[in-house]
Scaffold this active site. Structure first.
Site, PDB file in Angstrom:
ATOM      1  N   ASP A  35      32.832  20.787  47.616  1.00 43.60           N
ATOM      2  CA  ASP A  35      31.452  20.405  47.336  1.00 43.60           C
ATOM      3  C   ASP A  35      31.296  18.960  46.883  1.00 43.60           C
ATOM      4  O   ASP A  35      30.197  18.412  46.920  1.00 43.60           O
ATOM      5  CB  ASP A  35      30.834  21.349  46.292  1.00 43.60           C
ATOM      6  N   ILE A  94      39.290  24.731  41.925  1.00 42.07           N
ATOM      7  CA  ILE A  94      38.605  25.999  42.138  1.00 42.07           C
ATOM      8  C   ILE A  94      38.346  26.238  43.625  1.00 42.07           C
ATOM      9  O   ILE A  94      38.577  27.326  44.144  1.00 42.07           O
ATOM     10  CB  ILE A  94      37.250  26.031  41.379  1.00 42.07           C
ATOM     11  N   SER A 145      29.287  34.923  33.413  1.00 38.56           N
ATOM     12  CA  SER A 145      28.767  35.368  32.113  1.00 38.56           C
ATOM     13  C   SER A 145      27.319  35.811  32.262  1.00 38.56           C
ATOM     14  O   SER A 145      26.667  35.533  33.275  1.00 38.56           O
ATOM     15  CB  SER A 145      28.872  34.247  31.080  1.00 38.56           C
ATOM     16  N   GLY A 146      26.800  36.472  31.215  1.00 38.91           N
ATOM     17  CA  GLY A 146      25.417  36.936  31.226  1.00 38.91           C
ATOM     18  C   GLY A 146      24.482  36.094  30.398  1.00 38.91           C
ATOM     19  O   GLY A 146      23.376  36.535  30.072  1.00 38.91           O
ATOM     20  N   ASN A 204      31.731  17.028  37.756  1.00 36.71           N
ATOM     21  CA  ASN A 204      32.146  18.216  37.013  1.00 36.71           C
ATOM     22  C   ASN A 204      31.146  19.318  37.311  1.00 36.71           C
ATOM     23  O   ASN A 204      29.947  19.146  37.087  1.00 36.71           O
ATOM     24  CB  ASN A 204      32.160  17.902  35.507  1.00 36.71           C
ATOM     25  N   GLY A 205      31.619  20.448  37.832  1.00 38.34           N
ATOM     26  CA  GLY A 205      30.711  21.561  38.087  1.00 38.34           C
ATOM     27  C   GLY A 205      30.970  22.219  39.425  1.00 38.34           C
ATOM     28  O   GLY A 205      32.053  22.100  40.008  1.00 38.34           O
ATOM     29  N   GLU A 206      29.968  22.933  39.902  1.00 39.21           N
ATOM     30  CA  GLU A 206      30.017  23.605  41.199  1.00 39.21           C
ATOM     31  C   GLU A 206      28.652  23.507  41.861  1.00 39.21           C
ATOM     32  O   GLU A 206      27.625  23.746  41.220  1.00 39.21           O
ATOM     33  CB  GLU A 206      30.385  25.092  41.049  1.00 39.21           C
ATOM     34  N   CYS A 210      35.797  20.490  35.741  1.00 35.39           N
ATOM     35  CA  CYS A 210      36.606  19.307  35.507  1.00 35.39           C
ATOM     36  C   CYS A 210      36.121  18.549  34.283  1.00 35.39           C
ATOM     37  O   CYS A 210      35.201  18.953  33.589  1.00 35.39           O
ATOM     38  CB  CYS A 210      36.537  18.388  36.733  1.00 35.39           C
TER      39      CYS A 210
END
Length: 631
Positions: free
Chosen positions: A100, A53, A364-365, A75-77, A2
């Site tokens: 969350d 999400i 991603s890595g 903003n985030g997870e 977000c």
């Protein structure tokens, strides 16, 4: 994922202007196109843009706690939110949603500022505590999610997920900070905790910030976590081999929770390939993967990505980008809000654009090179430091100092003859040498580029101070570990994670980074340099652990990087833009530059005398920033 924004009046009689906050929130709509809302209480206004999400229908923000005491924008997870939900519910906390966000609120109500220690994930949030009349803010440990803030001349404290959120406020001060210009032309980005503007800041990774009504100045951010640099004993080679895959697989697994389509970037490099391999073992459906290729073989890694896609039968999508894909230059300057010179932002933007056609979340890595010493520069730094240990500084300075000054910059020559930077670094200590090798424009080159007036204003400041500030914490470690730590505090957050956040959020795509899970980082950083660098091979322990999971050619091929053909562009289709932009009135009359040196940098490159592509790109992005952001 977000976008968040907020305004807090510090004076007792102040109230936020709703239209201004709406303007601040609207500029970041790309970060959250699914919903947007506001909360106002006395001196505070909070705003949010949502990219749904988890708990798609619930979890609206700004979110009030069940007891109406606190309100959060986030903003985030948070990947351990279900466990925290159970723990807090057992303590009597009420939950009205299944996501969350409410977990953060109740964690704050239970543990106060210490709640950050309970959170596992990537986050930037602000909580308005109505009872205590205080704003509590936090950023995740590795700096995956951004947080900008400023105290305005009007007495208003403002914050947001992007710097452009702050610049929308009519009272925002656009005066540039001189020291960050020096930093930018060294590193190609503006390092934490500063921004390019005089009176605005980035909340550093692993820090919290508290501001209360009635304050008249910005408080100091408080660190709650750092990469661990003290341990009883390092990991043995056997421990790394036994534990690495299981630990990384757990970090990947907790990042597979989503109520929307999920996939992964697959560049063909070791890190992204490893993440995809573990994802394939953790889910029954084929992994959605995507890759960007170039129509020039020297820059194209898609054949290696295809090897991994074939092995794990992924739903693989590839798009080829023309080597002349330079239309993004001005768009990038807008996206990044301040000077930013990593040219791989262009292919990163394209791969995010491709991914968003098929998924809303991508793994991603990123982080493997910093964590396991994968960059070639670590090997070179180790060799240089061995020489430093054999010869005292009193001998090295008179021996290598003149060589560094007099040796020509042979960009056209074979690599073993391009020794100018190495000679310079050998006359320096470990931290100075690493700083020199990491510089886009070295100290002597910056001295020629900057005007006398600007050099005077810097008053002796050097970007070396950025490194020295962090190096003091890790002087007990070996030189490679010191370099890795410096990169985690500067390059990783200021360049790599910034690049991915802005490029992905421009397409409303959430990117998750399992290698930078803080628990995995705490374990992995204990891997000794001798296990990470062997026989000139970087990330050796990481690659050995992945041998059962990936093709040998993927693991041990020469590292390519996500590059674009800048040198050719500047001698061809972008040549005229160089002259027009870098010698424009805005640049030459800015007071920062020596016009003759600008001309020389361009001329020497265009004629083939030098490869000045990196400094020229750095200048071009600065010019684009000046032209767009300082209008």
């Amino acid at each position: 994922m977000c976008g968040i924004a907020g305004v807090m009046h510090l004076a007792p009689e102040g109230h936020p202007d709703k239209d201004t906050l709406a303007m601040m929130n609207d500029i970041q709509q790309h970060r959250g196109p699914d919903a947007g809302d506001y909360f106002f209480d006395g001196p505070v206004g909070l705003a949010h843009r949502r990219l749904s999400i988890i708990d798609l229908e619930g979890s609206p923000q700004p979110m009030l706690s069940a007891d109406k005491r606190a309100c959060v924008v986030f903003n985030g997870e948070i990947y351990n939110f279900k466990q925290l939900h159970q723990e807090l519910a057992a303590k009597g906390y009420q939950f009205n949603t299944h996501g969350d966000t409410e977990t953060i609120l109740n964690a704050y109500l239970e543990w106060g500022d210490e709640c950050v220690h309970k959170l596992r994930g990537m986050f930037a949030f602000a909580i308005w505590d109505m009872e205590k009349q205080r704003l509590f803010m936090a950023r995740d440990r590795m700096g995956i999610k951004p947080f900008f803030y400023s105290l305005l001349p009007t007495g208003e404290f403002v914050f947001g997920s992007e710097l452009k959120v702050l610049t929308q406020h009519p009272a925002f001060d656009r005066t540039l900070r001189d020291t960050t210009i020096e930093d930018y032309f060294t590193f190609g980005y503006v390092p934490e905790p500063y921004t390019v503007y005089q009176n605005s800041y980035k909340l550093p990774p692993g820090h919290t910030l508290v501001i209360e009504r009635g304050q008249t100045s910005l408080p100091q951010a408080k660190e709650y976590w750092d990469v661990p640099t003290q341990w009883e004993q390092p990991l043995s080679a056997e421990e790394v081999q036994e534990q690495l895959i299981d630990r990384l697989k757990e970090a990947v697994d907790i990042r597979l929770v989503a109520d929307v389509p999920l996939g992964a970037f697959l560049s063909g490099g070791v890190d992204s390939s490893g993440v995809v391999a573990l994802m394939s073992q953790l889910q029954s459906d084929p992994v959605n993967t995507c890759a960007i290729g170039f129509d020039v073989k020297a820059f194209n890694e898609t054949e290696f990505a295809q090897m991994v896609a074939d092995r794990y039968q992924t739903n693989h999508r590839v798009e080829t980008v023309s080597q002349n894909d330079f239309d993004l230059i001005d768009k990038l300057a807008f996206l990044y809000d301040e000077p930013y010179a990593d040219s791989s932002a262009m292919p990163t933007y394209r791969v995010c654009q491709l991914a968003r056609k098929h998924v809303t979340v991508a793994l991603s890595g990123d982080g493997g090179d910093e964590l396991f010493a994968g960059y070639r520069r670590y090997n070179m730094h180790q060799h240089e430091d061995r020489v430093r240990n054999m010869l005292p500084l009193g001998l090295r300075q008179p021996l290598f100092g003149p060589l560094g000054r007099l040796y020509p910059k042979l960009d056209w020559a074979p690599k073993f003859l391009r020794a100018k930077t190495t000679f310079q670094s050998m006359a320096m200590d470990t931290v100075q040498g690493y700083h020199n090798s990491m510089s886009i424009l070295r100290a002597d080159e910056r001295a020629k580029l900057f005007s006398g007036e600007f050099t005077q204003r810097l008053n002796g400041y050097s970007s070396l101070q950025v490194f020295q500030r962090y190096a003091e914490r890790v002087k007990h470690l070996d030189p490679v570990k010191i370099a890795q730590y410096l990169d985690m505090k500067t390059y990783l957050v200021g360049d790599i994670l910034t690049k991915v956040d802005r490029a992905s959020m421009a397409h409303s795509l959430e990117v998750r980074v399992p290698i930078l899970d803080h628990k995995f980082v705490e374990w992995a950083f204990k891997t000794p340099t001798s296990h990470n660098l062997q026989d000139g091979i970087g990330k050796y322990s990481f690659k050995k652990s992945l041998e059962p999971h990936l093709p040998h050619d993927v693991l041990y091929r020469k590292k390519m990087g996500f590059a674009v053909p800048l040198a050719d562009w500047f001698r061809g289709p972008l040549k005229q833009r160089l002259y027009d932009g870098l010698l424009s009135r805005q640049m030459t009359e800015s007071g920062y530059f020596n016009k003759k040196q600008l001309q020389k940098l361009i001329d020497d490159h265009v004629t083939g005398l030098r490869d000045n592509s990196a400094p020229l790109w750095t200048l071009m992005m600065f010019e684009s920033f000046m032209r767009q952001q300082l209008r």
